[in-house]
Enzyme design. Structure first.
Site, PDB file in Angstrom:
ATOM      1  N   MET A   1     -34.657  20.194  42.578  1.00 38.20           N
ATOM      2  CA  MET A   1     -34.338  20.874  41.335  1.00 38.20           C
ATOM      3  C   MET A   1     -35.600  20.999  40.487  1.00 38.20           C
ATOM      4  SD  MET A   1     -31.233  21.992  41.113  1.00 38.20           S
ATOM      5  CE  MET A   1     -30.843  22.193  39.389  1.00 38.20           C
ATOM      6  N   PRO A   2     -35.489  21.680  39.402  1.00 40.46           N
ATOM      7  CA  PRO A   2     -36.692  22.008  38.633  1.00 40.46           C
ATOM      8  C   PRO A   2     -37.200  20.880  37.750  1.00 40.46           C
ATOM      9  CG  PRO A   2     -34.778  22.899  37.536  1.00 40.46           C
ATOM     10  CD  PRO A   2     -34.294  22.302  38.835  1.00 40.46           C
ATOM     11  N   THR A   3     -38.468  21.002  37.460  1.00 44.48           N
ATOM     12  CA  THR A   3     -39.110  20.200  36.431  1.00 44.48           C
ATOM     13  C   THR A   3     -39.678  21.181  35.414  1.00 44.48           C
ATOM     14  OG1 THR A   3     -39.706  18.449  37.981  1.00 44.48           O
ATOM     15  CG2 THR A   3     -40.940  18.546  35.909  1.00 44.48           C
ATOM     16  N   ASP A  40     -35.563  17.596  35.486  1.00 47.63           N
ATOM     17  CA  ASP A  40     -36.529  16.867  34.660  1.00 47.63           C
ATOM     18  C   ASP A  40     -37.096  17.800  33.599  1.00 47.63           C
ATOM     19  OD1 ASP A  40     -36.531  14.363  36.072  1.00 47.63           O
ATOM     20  OD2 ASP A  40     -37.666  15.354  37.658  1.00 47.63           O
TER      21      ASP A  40
END
Length: 62
Positions: A1-3, A40
């Site tokens: 998933m993204p940060t 995050d």
């Protein structure tokens, strides 16, 4: 998933930051799937004397 890396001028309250990261997380899960625990968000507060737009420091603006 993204940060996500967010840089912004200092001065926001903890409550504003909590709302921001909650909404970024919610939308990320809604659009990308996954769980909130996998998103995050890093916030960097930048002093006004260290940020310039148009060649003028933000600490010099009225």
């Amino acid at each position: 998933m993204p940060t996500y890396h967010i840089e912004m001028l200092e001065g926001r309250t903890v409550e504003q930051k909590k709302k921001l990261v909650a909404e970024i997380t919610r939308v990320s899960v809604e659009v990308l799937g996954g769980s909130p625990e996998s998103v995050d968000v890093l916030i960097t507060d930048v002093k006004r004397e260290n940020w310039s737009t148009g060649g003028v420091l933000w600490s010099e603006r009225s």
